[in-house]
Design a protein around this motif. Structure first.
Motif, PDB file in Angstrom:
ATOM      1  N   SER A   1     -29.780  -1.348 -32.504  1.00 23.69           N
ATOM      2  CA  SER A   1     -29.856  -1.470 -31.049  1.00 23.69           C
ATOM      3  C   SER A   1     -28.671  -0.767 -30.389  1.00 23.69           C
ATOM      4  O   SER A   1     -28.835  -0.032 -29.413  1.00 23.69           O
ATOM      5  N   LEU A   2     -27.467  -0.972 -30.934  1.00 23.90           N
ATOM      6  CA  LEU A   2     -26.269  -0.342 -30.372  1.00 23.90           C
ATOM      7  C   LEU A   2     -26.326   1.184 -30.498  1.00 23.90           C
ATOM      8  O   LEU A   2     -25.723   1.901 -29.697  1.00 23.90           O
ATOM      9  N   MET A   3     -27.060   1.689 -31.483  1.00 22.51           N
ATOM     10  CA  MET A   3     -27.200   3.133 -31.651  1.00 22.51           C
ATOM     11  C   MET A   3     -27.950   3.774 -30.478  1.00 22.51           C
ATOM     12  O   MET A   3     -27.849   4.996 -30.267  1.00 22.51           O
ATOM     13  N   GLN A   4     -28.672   2.968 -29.714  1.00 23.56           N
ATOM     14  CA  GLN A   4     -29.413   3.520 -28.568  1.00 23.56           C
ATOM     15  C   GLN A   4     -28.464   3.936 -27.444  1.00 23.56           C
ATOM     16  O   GLN A   4     -28.858   4.725 -26.568  1.00 23.56           O
ATOM     17  N   MET A   5     -27.235   3.433 -27.460  1.00 23.94           N
ATOM     18  CA  MET A   5     -26.265   3.833 -26.437  1.00 23.94           C
ATOM     19  C   MET A   5     -25.940   5.328 -26.542  1.00 23.94           C
ATOM     20  O   MET A   5     -26.077   6.068 -25.566  1.00 23.94           O
ATOM     21  N   PRO A   6     -25.545   5.846 -27.710  1.00 25.35           N
ATOM     22  CA  PRO A   6     -25.318   7.295 -27.800  1.00 25.35           C
ATOM     23  C   PRO A   6     -26.613   8.103 -27.706  1.00 25.35           C
ATOM     24  O   PRO A   6     -26.610   9.213 -27.169  1.00 25.35           O
ATOM     25  N   ARG A   7     -27.715   7.567 -28.216  1.00 23.40           N
ATOM     26  CA  ARG A   7     -28.990   8.301 -28.153  1.00 23.40           C
ATOM     27  C   ARG A   7     -29.411   8.544 -26.705  1.00 23.40           C
ATOM     28  O   ARG A   7     -29.816   9.652 -26.337  1.00 23.40           O
ATOM     29  N   THR A   8     -29.315   7.492 -25.885  1.00 21.07           N
ATOM     30  CA  THR A   8     -29.713   7.644 -24.484  1.00 21.07           C
ATOM     31  C   THR A   8     -28.713   8.505 -23.707  1.00 21.07           C
ATOM     32  O   THR A   8     -29.095   9.197 -22.764  1.00 21.07           O
ATOM     33  N   THR A   9     -27.447   8.459 -24.119  1.00 25.40           N
ATOM     34  CA  THR A   9     -26.446   9.317 -23.483  1.00 25.40           C
ATOM     35  C   THR A   9     -26.770  10.791 -23.730  1.00 25.40           C
ATOM     36  O   THR A   9     -26.634  11.631 -22.837  1.00 25.40           O
ATOM     37  N   VAL A  10     -27.233  11.107 -24.935  1.00 27.27           N
ATOM     38  CA  VAL A  10     -27.651  12.473 -25.258  1.00 27.27           C
ATOM     39  C   VAL A  10     -28.869  12.865 -24.414  1.00 27.27           C
ATOM     40  O   VAL A  10     -28.972  14.001 -23.938  1.00 27.27           O
ATOM     41  N   ALA A  11     -29.790  11.917 -24.210  1.00 26.38           N
ATOM     42  CA  ALA A  11     -30.978  12.190 -23.388  1.00 26.38           C
ATOM     43  C   ALA A  11     -30.580  12.525 -21.952  1.00 26.38           C
ATOM     44  O   ALA A  11     -31.141  13.440 -21.337  1.00 26.38           O
ATOM     45  N   VAL A  12     -29.603  11.789 -21.417  1.00 24.50           N
ATOM     46  CA  VAL A  12     -29.122  12.072 -20.060  1.00 24.50           C
ATOM     47  C   VAL A  12     -28.459  13.449 -20.008  1.00 24.50           C
ATOM     48  O   VAL A  12     -28.627  14.202 -19.046  1.00 24.50           O
ATOM     49  N   GLN A  13     -27.746  13.796 -21.066  1.00 20.99           N
ATOM     50  CA  GLN A  13     -27.099  15.106 -21.119  1.00 20.99           C
ATOM     51  C   GLN A  13     -28.126  16.239 -21.120  1.00 20.99           C
ATOM     52  O   GLN A  13     -27.878  17.319 -20.568  1.00 20.99           O
ATOM     53  N   MET A  14     -29.283  15.989 -21.731  1.00 23.36           N
ATOM     54  CA  MET A  14     -30.370  16.970 -21.708  1.00 23.36           C
ATOM     55  C   MET A  14     -30.769  17.296 -20.273  1.00 23.36           C
ATOM     56  O   MET A  14     -30.989  18.463 -19.920  1.00 23.36           O
ATOM     57  N   LEU A  15     -30.854  16.284 -19.433  1.00 25.71           N
ATOM     58  CA  LEU A  15     -31.213  16.479 -18.031  1.00 25.71           C
ATOM     59  C   LEU A  15     -30.134  17.279 -17.302  1.00 25.71           C
ATOM     60  O   LEU A  15     -30.442  18.177 -16.509  1.00 25.71           O
ATOM     61  N   LYS A  16     -28.887  16.943 -17.571  1.00 29.36           N
ATOM     62  CA  LYS A  16     -27.780  17.627 -16.889  1.00 29.36           C
ATOM     63  C   LYS A  16     -27.744  19.100 -17.270  1.00 29.36           C
ATOM     64  O   LYS A  16     -27.500  19.976 -16.429  1.00 29.36           O
ATOM     65  N   GLU A  17     -27.976  19.399 -18.561  1.00 27.22           N
ATOM     66  CA  GLU A  17     -27.976  20.788 -19.008  1.00 27.22           C
ATOM     67  C   GLU A  17     -29.139  21.568 -18.416  1.00 27.22           C
ATOM     68  O   GLU A  17     -29.044  22.786 -18.228  1.00 27.22           O
ATOM     69  N   ALA A  18     -30.243  20.864 -18.127  1.00 32.96           N
ATOM     70  CA  ALA A  18     -31.405  21.509 -17.514  1.00 32.96           C
ATOM     71  C   ALA A  18     -31.268  21.606 -15.994  1.00 32.96           C
ATOM     72  O   ALA A  18     -32.142  22.171 -15.332  1.00 32.96           O
ATOM     73  N   GLY A  19     -30.197  21.026 -15.453  1.00 38.39           N
ATOM     74  CA  GLY A  19     -29.969  21.074 -14.013  1.00 38.39           C
ATOM     75  C   GLY A  19     -30.915  20.185 -13.226  1.00 38.39           C
ATOM     76  O   GLY A  19     -31.236  20.478 -12.067  1.00 38.39           O
ATOM     77  N   LEU A  20     -31.337  19.075 -13.847  1.00 36.97           N
ATOM     78  CA  LEU A  20     -32.295  18.166 -13.199  1.00 36.97           C
ATOM     79  C   LEU A  20     -31.604  16.860 -12.798  1.00 36.97           C
ATOM     80  O   LEU A  20     -30.748  16.347 -13.535  1.00 36.97           O
ATOM     81  N   PRO A  21     -31.971  16.304 -11.659  1.00 36.07           N
ATOM     82  CA  PRO A  21     -31.332  15.061 -11.185  1.00 36.07           C
ATOM     83  C   PRO A  21     -31.702  13.853 -12.035  1.00 36.07           C
ATOM     84  O   PRO A  21     -32.846  13.718 -12.479  1.00 36.07           O
ATOM     85  N   TYR A  22     -30.722  12.990 -12.220  1.00 32.46           N
ATOM     86  CA  TYR A  22     -30.922  11.701 -12.882  1.00 32.46           C
ATOM     87  C   TYR A  22     -30.397  10.620 -11.942  1.00 32.46           C
ATOM     88  O   TYR A  22     -29.197  10.522 -11.702  1.00 32.46           O
ATOM     89  N   VAL A  23     -31.306   9.833 -11.398  1.00 31.94           N
ATOM     90  CA  VAL A  23     -30.951   8.798 -10.418  1.00 31.94           C
ATOM     91  C   VAL A  23     -31.176   7.432 -11.050  1.00 31.94           C
ATOM     92  O   VAL A  23     -32.234   7.172 -11.641  1.00 31.94           O
ATOM     93  N   VAL A  24     -30.179   6.560 -10.933  1.00 32.28           N
ATOM     94  CA  VAL A  24     -30.264   5.218 -11.510  1.00 32.28           C
ATOM     95  C   VAL A  24     -30.305   4.188 -10.389  1.00 32.28           C
ATOM     96  O   VAL A  24     -29.490   4.231  -9.466  1.00 32.28           O
ATOM     97  N   VAL A  25     -31.260   3.264 -10.501  1.00 31.26           N
ATOM     98  CA  VAL A  25     -31.352   2.132  -9.577  1.00 31.26           C
ATOM     99  C   VAL A  25     -31.046   0.866 -10.375  1.00 31.26           C
ATOM    100  O   VAL A  25     -31.807   0.491 -11.271  1.00 31.26           O
ATOM    101  N   LEU A  26     -29.939   0.227 -10.069  1.00 32.83           N
ATOM    102  CA  LEU A  26     -29.512  -0.973 -10.784  1.00 32.83           C
ATOM    103  C   LEU A  26     -30.072  -2.201 -10.088  1.00 32.83           C
ATOM    104  O   LEU A  26     -29.847  -2.401  -8.891  1.00 32.83           O
TER     105      LEU A  26
END
Length: 301
Positions: free
Chosen positions: A178-203
């Motif tokens: 479960s804790l491994m999903q923290m770096p995995r999802t961080t890499v997924a967010v980085q994919m968006l940033k490298e593609a120049g696409l917005p990532y918006v979070v609603v807490l």
């Protein structure tokens, strides 16, 4: 035989039914946890699960949220790869597969996260929503797969990704996986940033633990619903550790906004319009057109 004798004798059951108490469907009324007001379920549904008396934001399932968010309530669910079931053969008071079955029966969902594709203000958007009712929205391997699937679809479609977070943290039944999903999802967010696409979070309330320490705080824009608890360790844990009383409203949306941890706090009823404006701005699109175009036949007259 006359009309006096020609009649049908009523059954005892039918007489009793006239005076018996009729069954009333459950869940017609919902009590607000904040002010105690009893709210009719249809009124609450129309108001997006927000108390009409005090404005308290109650939990809302991702599927219901998406129906109110996407244009016309139309969206396509994105399938998420399924991980290995119960990899640690974990058992506490119940077996992990039994807890999953209970959560699926309770929510009607396969897992704690729903990934959907649709249009918001006529702009193609991928949305990911966490369901706190499913084992506290805990982050397991399936949740990690869902965020990665959403990010990959957003890159493929060249559109923004909006994530609605609501979780109690990592899923203890999956341990280190479960804790491994923290770096995995961080890499997924980085994919968006490298593609120049917005990532918006609603807490939303609550967003805590490992979720807050990873994908929930990596947005280009950080939005929160009013009075949502957003933290890593909760206030009770902190008070017991430092043996001090915390300030009023500590770790709530408004407190975090005041201290620079959030970009804005938006009420649920205003969330759609705010996202339309924000996403079109981030995607370098013209402002949204409100209303439909007049038909050619009507203009020709």
């Amino acid at each position: 035989m006359n009309w006096i004798s020609n009649y049908v004798r009523p059954k005892i059951g039918s007489i009793n039914s006239l005076f018996s108490r009729r069954e009333v469907p459950e869940n017609l009324w919902v009590k607000c946890e904040e002010c105690g007001t009893m709210l009719f379920h249809r009124e609450l549904d129309d108001n997006l699960n927000v108390c009409t008396n005090c404005g308290h934001h109650m939990p809302i399932a991702p599927r219901e949220r998406f129906r109110k968010l996407f244009d016309g309530g139309i969206f396509v669910e994105i399938q998420v790869p399924k991980p290995i079931a119960d990899p640690l053969v974990f058992k506490d008071q119940k077996k992990y597969p039994d807890r999953l079955r209970e959560a699926r029966k309770k929510t009607g969902e396969e897992e704690a996260m729903l990934v959907a594709e649709g249009e918001i203000g006529r702009l193609k958007t991928i949305c990911v929503g966490q369901d706190f009712a499913f084992m506290g929205g805990s982050m397991g391997m399936q949740v990690g797969n869902a965020i990665i699937a959403g990010a990959e679809r957003a890159v493929k479609r060249k559109c923004p990704l909006v994530l609605f977070a609501a979780a109690g943290g990592a899923r203890m039944q999956e341990g280190i996986l479960s804790l491994m999903q923290m770096p995995r999802t961080t890499v997924a967010v980085q994919m968006l940033k490298e593609a120049g696409l917005p990532y918006v979070v609603v807490l939303t309330h609550p967003t805590t633990g490992g979720v807050t320490a990873s994908y929930a705080m990596l947005g280009d824009v950080q939005i929160a619903e009013p009075n949502a608890l957003i933290c890593f360790a909760g206030p009770r844990v902190i008070e017991q550790t430092i043996r001090e009383t915390l300030p009023e409203g500590f770790q709530r949306s408004e407190y975090l906004l005041e201290h620079g941890m959030l970009d804005m706090v938006v009420a649920r009823k205003n969330m759609r319009e705010q996202l339309i404006t924000l996403l079109r701005l981030l995607m370098d699109q013209p402002p949204a057109v409100h209303g439909e175009l007049v038909a050619e036949a009507a203009t020709a007259k």
